[in-house]
Design an enzyme around this catalytic site. Structure first.
Site, short mmCIF file in Angstrom:
data_model
loop_
_atom_site.label_atom_id
_atom_site.label_comp_id
_atom_site.label_asym_id
_atom_site.label_seq_id
_atom_site.Cartn_x
_atom_site.Cartn_y
_atom_site.Cartn_z
CB CYS A 1 -0.95 0.03 1.13
SG CYS A 1 -2.10 1.50 1.23
CD GLU B 1 -1.62 -2.42 -5.00
OE1 GLU B 1 -0.79 -1.94 -5.69
OE2 GLU B 1 -1.70 -2.41 -3.76
#
Length: 215
Positions: A2, A110
């Protein structure tokens, strides 16, 4: 992994979300609550939650851990810590043993095949397992990641370690062995949904709600 996230819940709503964690009786926010952010990146300031007994504190921290033995910010920012090695890796092991907390977020970005996606739960906030330190004379944090679980494996092989509310006390107050029991694939993965995000999210200077894409 992340490397970008979103936090639009702020003010009293953010305080209430932290206060709703089982075992938390009160929340102090000496730095105030952050403004809505839609493209938070490593090295920026993020809200870090630390617990001492039933008291939670919300503080601004650098996203990128600076271990206590480091004197400055030089080097790649340690914004993620792999669950598989967090207990042994020199950069993280002291924090894992004694300084575990949370990073709160509404969703994260993402990329797959250079296409950005916004990932968020159907309802509520996300509580990401974090470590904190005070190296370089500042508060800093890193987000723990683990192997992805269904139904998110298609997007990326790594996933932040999102905790269920009832797991927070074990993560923060438990022994290293007890905290280690939570280092498997996130139990929250089944609640996550992904949608296309705006291409402009790739530039950290862009910070607006439209980056998350349409519902």
């Amino acid at each position: 992994m992340c490397g970008r996230f979103v936090l639009f819940t702020t003010g009293n709503e953010l305080i209430d979300a932290i206060a709703a964690i089982p075992g938390v009786d009160s929340v102090a926010a000496p730095d105030g609550t952050p403004p809505p952010r839609y493209n938070v990146a490593p090295t920026q300031q993020v809200p870090l939650v630390r617990l001492k007994g039933a008291q939670a504190s919300l503080n601004a921290a650098r996203w990128g851990l600076i271990p206590r033995w480091k004197k400055d910010e030089r080097g790649a920012p340690l914004f993620n810590a792999r669950a598989e090695t967090v207990a042994e890796k020199p950069s993280f092991r002291q924090a894992f043993a004694a300084r575990r907390g949370l990073m709160v977020l509404d969703g994260y970005y993402e990329w797959k095949d250079k296409v950005p996606y916004f990932v968020a739960p159907e309802r509520g906030m996300l509580y990401a397992a974090a470590l904190w330190e005070t190296g370089g004379d500042q508060l800093s944090a890193t987000m723990v990641t683990t192997a992805a679980a269904e139904p998110m494996e298609w997007l990326h092989h790594r996933l932040p370690l999102f905790l269920l509310p009832e797991e927070v006390e074990q993560w923060v107050h438990g022994t290293p062995e007890q905290a280690g029991e939570l280092l498997g694939p996130s139990r929250v993965a089944g609640e996550l949904r992904a949608r296309h995000a705006a291409p402009e999210v790739g530039n950290v200077r862009n910070d607006h709600a439209e980056l998350m894409g349409a519902n």
